[in-house]
Motif scaffolding. Structure first.
Motif, PDB file in Angstrom:
ATOM      1  N   UNK A 132     -12.100 -25.869 -34.374  1.00  0.00           N
ATOM      2  CA  UNK A 132     -10.851 -25.032 -34.011  1.00  0.00           C
ATOM      3  C   UNK A 132     -11.393 -23.532 -35.796  1.00  0.00           C
ATOM      4  N   UNK A 133     -11.792 -24.381 -36.332  1.00  0.00           N
ATOM      5  CA  UNK A 133     -12.831 -23.501 -37.736  1.00  0.00           C
ATOM      6  C   UNK A 133     -13.849 -22.304 -37.355  1.00  0.00           C
ATOM      7  N   UNK A 134     -14.807 -22.976 -36.403  1.00  0.00           N
ATOM      8  CA  UNK A 134     -15.693 -22.583 -35.805  1.00  0.00           C
ATOM      9  C   UNK A 134     -15.724 -21.593 -35.044  1.00  0.00           C
ATOM     10  N   UNK A 135     -14.598 -21.811 -34.454  1.00  0.00           N
ATOM     11  CA  UNK A 135     -14.253 -20.746 -33.566  1.00  0.00           C
ATOM     12  C   UNK A 135     -13.308 -19.492 -33.851  1.00  0.00           C
ATOM     13  N   UNK A 136     -12.499 -19.634 -34.989  1.00  0.00           N
ATOM     14  CA  UNK A 136     -12.268 -18.681 -35.976  1.00  0.00           C
ATOM     15  C   UNK A 136     -13.467 -18.323 -36.202  1.00  0.00           C
TER      16      UNK A 136
ATOM     17  N   UNK B  90     -13.648 -32.424 -27.794  1.00  0.00           N
ATOM     18  CA  UNK B  90     -14.323 -33.367 -27.971  1.00  0.00           C
ATOM     19  C   UNK B  90     -16.240 -33.364 -28.081  1.00  0.00           C
ATOM     20  N   UNK B  91     -15.953 -32.336 -26.593  1.00  0.00           N
ATOM     21  CA  UNK B  91     -17.021 -32.108 -25.872  1.00  0.00           C
ATOM     22  C   UNK B  91     -17.765 -31.196 -27.236  1.00  0.00           C
ATOM     23  N   UNK B  92     -17.347 -30.764 -27.729  1.00  0.00           N
ATOM     24  CA  UNK B  92     -18.039 -29.532 -28.791  1.00  0.00           C
ATOM     25  C   UNK B  92     -18.822 -29.750 -29.423  1.00  0.00           C
ATOM     26  N   UNK B  93     -17.597 -30.884 -29.854  1.00  0.00           N
ATOM     27  CA  UNK B  93     -18.205 -31.567 -30.772  1.00  0.00           C
ATOM     28  C   UNK B  93     -19.486 -32.977 -31.288  1.00  0.00           C
ATOM     29  N   UNK B  94     -19.191 -33.349 -29.808  1.00  0.00           N
ATOM     30  CA  UNK B  94     -20.865 -33.888 -29.677  1.00  0.00           C
ATOM     31  C   UNK B  94     -21.694 -33.774 -29.750  1.00  0.00           C
ATOM     32  N   UNK B  95     -21.634 -32.081 -28.537  1.00  0.00           N
ATOM     33  CA  UNK B  95     -22.595 -31.253 -28.520  1.00  0.00           C
ATOM     34  C   UNK B  95     -23.096 -30.475 -30.058  1.00  0.00           C
ATOM     35  N   UNK B  96     -22.029 -29.995 -30.434  1.00  0.00           N
ATOM     36  CA  UNK B  96     -22.614 -28.931 -31.675  1.00  0.00           C
ATOM     37  C   UNK B  96     -22.813 -29.398 -33.155  1.00  0.00           C
ATOM     38  N   UNK B  97     -21.487 -30.039 -33.588  1.00  0.00           N
ATOM     39  CA  UNK B  97     -21.535 -30.639 -34.539  1.00  0.00           C
ATOM     40  C   UNK B  97     -22.526 -32.446 -34.721  1.00  0.00           C
ATOM     41  N   UNK B  98     -21.696 -32.608 -35.921  1.00  0.00           N
ATOM     42  CA  UNK B  98     -21.867 -34.027 -36.446  1.00  0.00           C
ATOM     43  C   UNK B  98     -19.942 -35.101 -36.076  1.00  0.00           C
ATOM     44  N   UNK B  99     -20.727 -35.954 -35.354  1.00  0.00           N
ATOM     45  CA  UNK B  99     -19.220 -36.736 -34.569  1.00  0.00           C
ATOM     46  C   UNK B  99     -18.959 -38.062 -35.652  1.00  0.00           C
ATOM     47  N   UNK B 100     -18.742 -37.473 -37.183  1.00  0.00           N
ATOM     48  CA  UNK B 100     -17.862 -37.443 -38.432  1.00  0.00           C
ATOM     49  C   UNK B 100     -17.364 -36.077 -38.398  1.00  0.00           C
ATOM     50  N   UNK B 101     -17.445 -35.260 -38.055  1.00  0.00           N
ATOM     51  CA  UNK B 101     -16.730 -34.239 -37.462  1.00  0.00           C
ATOM     52  C   UNK B 101     -15.617 -33.961 -37.383  1.00  0.00           C
TER      53      UNK B 101
END
Length: 224
Positions: free
Chosen positions: A196-200, A179-190
């Motif tokens: 996990x996909x981008x870590x891969x 959730x922290x990574x989502x808020x910082x790097x991606x869109x809240x809608x993701x």
């Protein structure tokens, strides 16, 4: 790592010592695509006829010495970073090499780790890739979305791969939840699956150990 993901940096090595030249070539081949030439005149011709991203030139060469090669290349307005190798270690010798247009000067005998470090240094200055973050044995330049493998050269990251790695690399001791990574790097809608996909993606493009999974908590920077 598949070869098509990494464009290896082309390096011209002009060194006439029959033992040292092949040895230096072997060591540098871990990080560069190395062309070895053992004669000064031939080396100058190769440098002018082909494209290289960095050069290592011995000062004492048959037919044309290293200083003359550097001078000839600079007169042709060639800006390729050049490291001079020499057995001449006086201050006057170093000044002469730098004044001729070399970017750095390494006195024989030398440690290969120092040679590799100096090459990385002159290339950083030349490319203007900005600040460096060390990720294990990798050199990471977040400002230019670039990371250098210690063995296979330069890897370019996408914008989101870069934002993810930058977040982790700037706080290497911290574990980030999805959730922290989502808020910082991606869109809240993701969704968390996007993380996990981008870590891969990042692991596949660089090294599996560049990001560590902390079970039940999230992700943190690894040490590839």
């Amino acid at each position: 790592m598949p070869a098509e993901r990494v464009a290896r940096t082309r390096l011209l090595l002009i060194e006439d010592d029959p033992m040292l030249g092949p040895l230096v070539q072997q060591v540098l081949t871990e990080a560069y695509d190395v062309t070895l030439v053992a004669d000064g005149a031939e080396g100058l011709n190769v440098a002018l006829a082909d494209e290289f991203e960095v050069m290592v030139i011995d000062r004492g060469l048959p037919s044309i010495d290293g200083l003359a090669i550097v001078d000839a290349l600079r007169r042709k307005l060639m800006t390729t970073p050049i490291l001079l190798l020499t057995a001449l270690g006086t201050t006057q010798d170093k000044v002469a090499g730098l004044d001729t247009g070399a970017n750095d000067y390494l006195v024989k005998p030398f440690e290969f780790d120092e040679l590799l470090a100096r090459l990385r240094s002159i290339r950083r200055v030349f490319t203007g890739e900005g600040r460096t973050l060390l990720v294990g044995g990798w050199e990471y330049y977040p400002d230019s979305r670039t990371i250098y493998s210690p063995y296979e050269g330069r890897v370019l990251l996408t914008a989101k791969e870069n934002e993810l790695l930058k977040l982790l690399a700037e706080a290497p001791q911290r574990t980030f939840s999805r959730q922290q990574i989502l808020r910082t790097v991606f869109s809240p809608a993701d969704t968390a699956g996007t993380v996990d996909t981008y870590v891969h993606y990042l692991r596949r493009k660089t090294d599996p150990d560049i990001v560590l999974t902390v079970r039940g908590k999230g992700y943190r920077l690894g040490q590839p």
